[in-house]
Design an enzyme around this catalytic site. Structure first.
Site, PDB file in Angstrom:
ATOM      1  N   GLY A 128       0.820  -1.211   0.000  1.00 45.71           N
ATOM      2  CA  GLY A 128       0.000   0.000   0.000  1.00 45.71           C
ATOM      3  C   GLY A 128       0.849   1.253   0.000  1.00 45.71           C
ATOM      4  O   GLY A 128       0.373   2.351  -0.259  1.00 45.71           O
ATOM      5  N   ARG A 129       2.124   1.087   0.351  1.00 48.13           N
ATOM      6  CA  ARG A 129       3.010   2.259   0.360  1.00 48.13           C
ATOM      7  C   ARG A 129       4.418   1.867  -0.074  1.00 48.13           C
ATOM      8  O   ARG A 129       5.400   2.377   0.454  1.00 48.13           O
ATOM      9  CB  ARG A 129       3.049   2.884   1.742  1.00 48.13           C
ATOM     10  CG  ARG A 129       3.466   1.939   2.837  1.00 48.13           C
ATOM     11  CD  ARG A 129       3.932   2.715   4.019  1.00 48.13           C
ATOM     12  NE  ARG A 129       4.072   1.871   5.172  1.00 48.13           N
ATOM     13  CZ  ARG A 129       4.524   2.296   6.326  1.00 48.13           C
ATOM     14  NH1 ARG A 129       4.860   3.552   6.462  1.00 48.13           N
ATOM     15  NH2 ARG A 129       4.634   1.484   7.343  1.00 48.13           N
ATOM     16  N   ASP A 162      -2.164   7.096   2.668  1.00 48.63           N
ATOM     17  CA  ASP A 162      -1.569   8.056   1.736  1.00 48.63           C
ATOM     18  C   ASP A 162      -0.376   7.478   0.980  1.00 48.63           C
ATOM     19  O   ASP A 162       0.221   8.154   0.144  1.00 48.63           O
ATOM     20  CB  ASP A 162      -1.154   9.344   2.480  1.00 48.63           C
ATOM     21  CG  ASP A 162      -0.095   9.079   3.546  1.00 48.63           C
ATOM     22  OD1 ASP A 162       0.318   7.902   3.722  1.00 48.63           O
ATOM     23  OD2 ASP A 162       0.327  10.046   4.208  1.00 48.63           O
ATOM     24  N   ARG A 185      14.853  -0.561   0.266  1.00 48.25           N
ATOM     25  CA  ARG A 185      15.038  -1.817   0.987  1.00 48.25           C
ATOM     26  C   ARG A 185      15.543  -2.905   0.042  1.00 48.25           C
ATOM     27  O   ARG A 185      15.068  -3.019  -1.085  1.00 48.25           O
ATOM     28  CB  ARG A 185      13.691  -2.218   1.611  1.00 48.25           C
ATOM     29  CG  ARG A 185      13.742  -3.511   2.362  1.00 48.25           C
ATOM     30  CD  ARG A 185      12.656  -3.567   3.405  1.00 48.25           C
ATOM     31  NE  ARG A 185      11.341  -3.884   2.849  1.00 48.25           N
ATOM     32  CZ  ARG A 185      10.244  -4.005   3.613  1.00 48.25           C
ATOM     33  NH1 ARG A 185      10.317  -3.801   4.912  1.00 48.25           N
ATOM     34  NH2 ARG A 185       9.091  -4.307   3.068  1.00 48.25           N
ATOM     35  N   ASP A 201       1.711 -11.328   7.109  1.00 52.61           N
ATOM     36  CA  ASP A 201       2.254 -10.575   5.975  1.00 52.61           C
ATOM     37  C   ASP A 201       3.663 -10.068   6.294  1.00 52.61           C
ATOM     38  O   ASP A 201       4.375  -9.615   5.400  1.00 52.61           O
ATOM     39  CB  ASP A 201       1.346  -9.400   5.606  1.00 52.61           C
ATOM     40  CG  ASP A 201       1.066  -8.508   6.801  1.00 52.61           C
ATOM     41  OD1 ASP A 201       0.535  -9.022   7.798  1.00 52.61           O
ATOM     42  OD2 ASP A 201       1.393  -7.306   6.748  1.00 52.61           O
ATOM     43  N   ASN A 202       4.058 -10.140   7.553  1.00 49.42           N
ATOM     44  CA  ASN A 202       5.402  -9.709   7.935  1.00 49.42           C
ATOM     45  C   ASN A 202       6.307 -10.899   8.217  1.00 49.42           C
ATOM     46  O   ASN A 202       7.277 -10.791   8.958  1.00 49.42           O
ATOM     47  CB  ASN A 202       5.337  -8.794   9.169  1.00 49.42           C
ATOM     48  CG  ASN A 202       4.662  -7.466   8.862  1.00 49.42           C
ATOM     49  OD1 ASN A 202       4.609  -7.047   7.710  1.00 49.42           O
ATOM     50  ND2 ASN A 202       4.131  -6.825   9.872  1.00 49.42           N
TER      51      ASN A 202
HETATM   52  P1  AMP Z   1       2.996  -2.587   7.785  1.00 46.50           P
HETATM   53  O1  AMP Z   1       2.474  -2.145   9.111  1.00 46.50           O
HETATM   54  O2  AMP Z   1       4.055  -1.677   7.213  1.00 46.50           O
HETATM   55  O3  AMP Z   1       3.418  -4.018   7.764  1.00 46.50           O
HETATM   56  O4  AMP Z   1       1.752  -2.447   6.786  1.00 46.50           O
HETATM   57  C1  AMP Z   1       0.590  -3.213   6.852  1.00 46.50           C
HETATM   58  C2  AMP Z   1      -0.279  -2.910   5.654  1.00 46.50           C
HETATM   59  O5  AMP Z   1      -0.722  -1.550   5.693  1.00 46.50           O
HETATM   60  C3  AMP Z   1       0.423  -3.068   4.314  1.00 46.50           C
HETATM   61  O6  AMP Z   1      -0.517  -3.527   3.367  1.00 46.50           O
HETATM   62  C4  AMP Z   1       0.879  -1.666   4.012  1.00 46.50           C
HETATM   63  O7  AMP Z   1       1.094  -1.468   2.639  1.00 46.50           O
HETATM   64  C5  AMP Z   1      -0.305  -0.848   4.519  1.00 46.50           C
HETATM   65  N1  AMP Z   1       0.071   0.532   4.866  1.00 46.50           N
HETATM   66  C6  AMP Z   1       0.796   0.947   5.927  1.00 46.50           C
HETATM   67  N2  AMP Z   1       0.945   2.284   5.924  1.00 46.50           N
HETATM   68  C7  AMP Z   1       0.320   2.740   4.818  1.00 46.50           C
HETATM   69  C8  AMP Z   1       0.111   4.029   4.234  1.00 46.50           C
HETATM   70  N3  AMP Z   1       0.588   5.153   4.794  1.00 46.50           N
HETATM   71  N4  AMP Z   1      -0.611   4.106   3.092  1.00 46.50           N
HETATM   72  C9  AMP Z   1      -1.105   2.999   2.505  1.00 46.50           C
HETATM   73  N5  AMP Z   1      -0.950   1.760   3.000  1.00 46.50           N
HETATM   74  C10 AMP Z   1      -0.245   1.625   4.138  1.00 46.50           C
HETATM   75 MG    MG Z   2       4.219  -5.254   6.520  1.00 43.15          MG
END
Ligand code: AMP
Ligand code: MG
Length: 486
Positions: free
Chosen positions: A91-92, A123, A174, A250-251
């Site tokens: 998503g980002r 965002d 990364r 997912d992590n």
């Molecule tokens: P994470 O906490 O980084 O492992 O992200 C978990 C999910 O939330 C993933 O699908 C990310 O792409 C999404 N995500 C986290 N932050 C954002 C953001 N600012 N905008 C869009 N998607 C996000």
């Molecule tokens: Mg993640």
């Protein structure tokens, strides 16, 4: 095939069925500026440190423009977040391609590069602080010999982003052996057909476990290998006192690398209930729970593979269960092996498990610092460590000394082994926060660079410089809370 920066990009992921990704366009930022750059990693990837830090390089590192041969994509994946299944995806972030050096293939991902078809309400951006945090911790983990994604650069975007406060936006570059996750397989199982799932499994096997191709049932052997790799990884986390914080499916990578440093931290006082994440109110991902959560995640992985484990559904379930049940023995074995080394034990003895358990219990009872206790044992630092004044600990110490004397190893040999497995420094939260504050508040990256320098040689035991970074935080500074998703 190399461009001016040294990028030699391939795009094998793009050969997977289309459900696994969305193609991305460049998403320009206002004023990209590289603030952290990993020269050593760039050298090992045969990239031009010089050019990448200049204007055009900063543009490629922020997703404003693409290097030659880039075919950027956002990857689709799903995942269980704190036990709940969700459709997720990059998503980002976007994958600009796979960088080739010799026979090695590395995913190059830009994290914080803007909105994608998977952004949902977000965002697509990332704030400077969390990207610097991932940079520090991932590089520290690498130096601690723990498989991990790496950090090549952090690039300020020049744009502000809205969080609780307005913050500077940044992109992390990364480097990973791949971004295949347990969640990628869950996505395939939930939203694809059996052919998609099999294509993904073959792809993962080719990239990470080519040897299983010769097995009678390659998909099963693949599952078993991922379980083994994750058991080894989580044992390494436990041995070093690392708390990941968000072990959602997912992590969790298929390669066995640590990924996604959000609310992670290193434990100070030994306590299995240690948890740092502000969003983990129930302690699901507490230090002592990590092996159980890994097994839980791997059970979700096994479930997603069921359609390709065996044509007979019942047989497939049996095979999956058997594989999953191997996790705990594999984990225990790795962990014990590591603990023996931390205590200078060269050979196995049955009573070792009890000896180790007793030490951990004493550490917990007396609120002893995890890292520094092992250091004190390594260097006989009785005066520095109040644990050594406790009667029950003295008894344990004698028992340990007796155990050591049964080996035909000199004191020096024992100490050498312990030095290799007990780090002098770990990225304690108060150190990380200090470095981040200097960078965020006043653009001062000196503190962070100094910290990274020290963290790059945790096993050198070189005295003075490390001493400054060794102290546990004052008791009043605890507990630290870390935030994710920011
Ligand atoms: P994470 O906490 O980084 O492992 O992200 C978990 C999910 O939330 C993933 O699908 C990310 O792409 C999404 N995500 C986290 N932050 C954002 C953001 N600012 N905008 C869009 N998607 C996000
Ligand atoms: Mg993640």
């Amino acid at each position: 095939m190399k461009d001016q920066f040294g990028w030699a990009l391939d795009n094998s992921y793009g050969n997977l069925p289309e459900i696994f990704y969305k193609r991305m366009d460049a998403n320009p930022v206002s004023a990209p500026k590289v603030v952290m750059f990993n020269h050593q990693l760039a050298d090992s990837l045969q990239l031009s440190s010089d050019l990448l830090q200049k204007e055009e390089g900063a543009e490629t590192l922020s997703g404003s423009r693409f290097p030659e041969h880039a075919e950027p994509i956002a990857q689709a994946y799903a995942g269980h977040q704190f036990g709940h299944f969700n459709m997720l995806g990059d998503g980002r972030a976007m994958l600009i391609g796979e960088h080739l050096t010799g026979d090695q293939r590395y995913d190059i991902q830009l994290k914080g590069s803007g909105r994608t078809p998977f952004s949902r309400g977000g965002d697509g951006r990332a704030a400077l602080g969390p990207m610097l945090r991932e940079y520090i911790i991932s590089e520290a983990m690498h130096a601690l010999h723990i498989p991990t994604t790496r950090s090549l650069a952090v690039t300020l975007t020049g744009d502000k982003i809205q969080r609780e406060k307005v913050l500077p936006g940044a992109v992390l570059t990364r480097v990973a052996s791949s971004h295949l996750r347990v969640g990628t397989f869950q996505y395939a199982a939930a939203f694809g057909d059996t052919e998609d799932l099999q294509a993904l499994a073959f792809y993962a096997i080719d990239r990470h476990y080519p040897d299983v191709k010769n097995s009678a049932n390659p998909n099963l052997a693949f599952l078993e290998e991922v379980i083994k790799r994750q058991a080894e990884l989580v044992a390494k986390w436990q041995l070093i006192g690392f708390v990941h914080g968000v072990m959602n499916t997912d992590n969790m990578t298929i390669s066995g690398e640590t990924i996604d440093y959000g609310p992670c931290a290193f434990m100070n006082e030994y306590d299995p209930a240690t948890v740092f994440s502000s969003i983990d109110r129930e302690g699901r991902y507490a230090y002592g729970n990590q092996p159980y959560m890994a097994a839980w995640n791997l059970a979700r992985f096994a479930e997603s593979l069921l359609p390709i484990l065996d044509e007979d559904e019942k047989k497939a379930v049996e095979l999956a269960q058997e594989a999953i049940s191997s996790f705990s023995a594999a984990y225990e074995m790795e962990w014990l092996k590591g603990m023996r080394k931390k205590l200078g034990l060269f050979y196995d003895e049955k009573e070792d498990a009890v000896l180790i358990k007793e030490l951990l219990e004493l550490m917990q009872t007396h609120h002893a610092d995890y890292t520094n206790t092992f250091l004190a044992l390594t260097f006989h630092l009785q005066e520095e460590n109040s644990l050594f004044n406790e009667k029950d600990f003295m008894k344990w110490h004698e028992k340990w000394q007796n155990r050591l004397s049964k080996q035909d190893k000199s004191k020096e040999e024992v100490q050498e082994l312990m030095k290799k497995h007990n780090p002098a420094v770990v990225p304690r939260n108060h150190l990380v926060e200090e470095a981040l504050e200097a960078a965020e508040k006043s653009g001062n990256y000196e503190v962070m660079n100094e910290l990274l320098q020290v963290l790059s040689q945790p096993f050198s035991h070189s005295g003075e410089i490390q001493q400054k970074y060794r102290n546990a935080p004052a008791a009043t500074d605890q507990p630290y809370v870390t935030y994710c998703g920011t």
